[in-house]
Design a protein around this motif. Sequence first.
Motif, PDB file in Angstrom:
ATOM      1  N   SER A  17       0.597 -30.366 -17.873  1.00  4.52           N
ATOM      2  CA  SER A  17       1.437 -29.855 -18.943  1.00  4.52           C
ATOM      3  C   SER A  17       1.989 -31.020 -19.757  1.00  4.52           C
ATOM      4  CB  SER A  17       2.590 -29.012 -18.382  1.00  4.52           C
ATOM      5  OG  SER A  17       3.527 -29.836 -17.709  1.00  4.52           O
ATOM      6  N   THR A  75       2.245 -15.917  -3.548  1.00  2.00           N
ATOM      7  CA  THR A  75       2.082 -17.084  -4.416  1.00  2.00           C
ATOM      8  C   THR A  75       0.723 -17.740  -4.220  1.00  2.00           C
ATOM      9  OG1 THR A  75       4.451 -17.563  -4.492  1.00  2.00           O
ATOM     10  CG2 THR A  75       2.957 -19.400  -4.922  1.00  2.00           C
ATOM     11  N   HIS A 110       7.065 -29.529 -12.481  1.00  2.00           N
ATOM     12  CA  HIS A 110       5.823 -28.810 -12.227  1.00  2.00           C
ATOM     13  C   HIS A 110       6.007 -27.741 -11.147  1.00  2.00           C
ATOM     14  CE1 HIS A 110       2.671 -31.692 -14.177  1.00  2.00           C
ATOM     15  NE2 HIS A 110       3.456 -31.106 -15.053  1.00  2.00           N
ATOM     16  N   CYS A 111       6.702 -28.079 -10.079  1.00  7.21           N
ATOM     17  CA  CYS A 111       6.938 -27.067  -9.041  1.00  7.21           C
ATOM     18  C   CYS A 111       7.737 -25.895  -9.605  1.00  7.21           C
ATOM     19  CB  CYS A 111       7.671 -27.692  -7.853  1.00  7.21           C
ATOM     20  SG  CYS A 111       6.627 -28.728  -6.796  1.00  7.21           S
ATOM     21  N   LEU A 140       5.682 -23.582 -11.781  1.00  3.02           N
ATOM     22  CA  LEU A 140       4.747 -22.768 -11.009  1.00  3.02           C
ATOM     23  C   LEU A 140       5.447 -21.691 -10.186  1.00  3.02           C
ATOM     24  CD1 LEU A 140       2.363 -25.646  -9.902  1.00  3.02           C
ATOM     25  CD2 LEU A 140       1.767 -23.730 -11.417  1.00  3.02           C
ATOM     26  N   LEU A 142      -1.401 -21.282  -5.939  1.00  2.00           N
ATOM     27  CA  LEU A 142      -1.189 -22.449  -6.782  1.00  2.00           C
ATOM     28  C   LEU A 142      -2.525 -23.050  -7.200  1.00  2.00           C
ATOM     29  CD1 LEU A 142       1.675 -24.304  -4.857  1.00  2.00           C
ATOM     30  CD2 LEU A 142       1.891 -22.813  -6.851  1.00  2.00           C
ATOM     31  N   TYR A 161      -2.386 -29.208 -11.814  1.00  2.00           N
ATOM     32  CA  TYR A 161      -1.528 -28.629 -12.849  1.00  2.00           C
ATOM     33  C   TYR A 161      -1.239 -29.698 -13.891  1.00  2.00           C
ATOM     34  CZ  TYR A 161       2.259 -26.104 -15.131  1.00  2.00           C
ATOM     35  OH  TYR A 161       3.053 -25.471 -16.061  1.00  2.00           O
TER      36      TYR A 161
END
Length: 309
Positions: free
Chosen positions: A196, A188, A247-248, A251, A190, A194
């Motif tokens: 959206s 992973t 959001h987590c 992702l 990140l 981020y």
Amino acid sequence: MSFAPSIRPVAPLPTRDGVGPSVVALPEGNWPTMLDFLVERFPAIARSTWLERIAARTVVDERGEPVTPTRRYQPRLRLFYYRALGPEPDLPEYETVLHRDADLVVVDKPHFMPVTPSGPYLQQSLLVRVKRALGIDALVPLHRIDRATAGLVLFSANPATRGRYQSLFIDRAMRKEYEAIVHWPHGTTLPATYRSRLQPDAHFMRTQEVPGEPNAETHIEALEVRGGHARLRLSPVTGRKHQLRVHCNALGVPIVNDEIYPLLKPFGPDDFARPMQLLACKLAFVDPVTGAPRAFASARSLAGWPAAA
């Protein structure tokens, strides 16, 4: 997580045992009496219960005039009454007051406790508990965090300065920091930021991402990785409902023990052994009244991980 709550109308009933009255607006309609409206509007409350409240003169209109069993229905009024619940669920932990002055109260909230009365929680909500403990009827939360989230909640204790502190959240001048333990698939990576667009989902409990101009922004830093989990620092710039959780999940690193994302779990009693691993750990801002920098840190930590430094 959200910005400052909307202003409620001034209540003609006083705070009682830390709880202010509830309010309901009377819409256009043809109910014969106000009592008939209340019985239809709140089917879980028996007519006999409303009659008992009316007899005790604890159901009044916005001018303080009591509702009677035969008072004719009048649309466009507001009625005030005291909410009542049966026995409330016990909670495994309780709050800690970290700071109090003439303007602000800062409280360290445990998992599972709602900030304001909701569901089966009234006396065990954070607001009511702190009102009772400190004797401050004017206390109002300046922001909110989810019931499943632990950590810092800032309250206004002074109506005269409340708007200036609310502006910190509206103007994005409040620096907020969270920690989260997330699921961490091998390989992973990140982004540092981020963004959206979030909007309410078809299910009232959820928020969804949709195409369009971003309205939610989160800064992200991976602090530590242990096998299939990682500890993240999350700094939300905006304050949309469930922003960090959504959001987590988007992702590919959903928060451990999140019962809404990625899948909404069936309703049931809380599993106190499995708190969601999200902590509102720091708040920092320039005080709009004194001009001094201020910072607060939670004394709590997530399961198996050290407290915030």
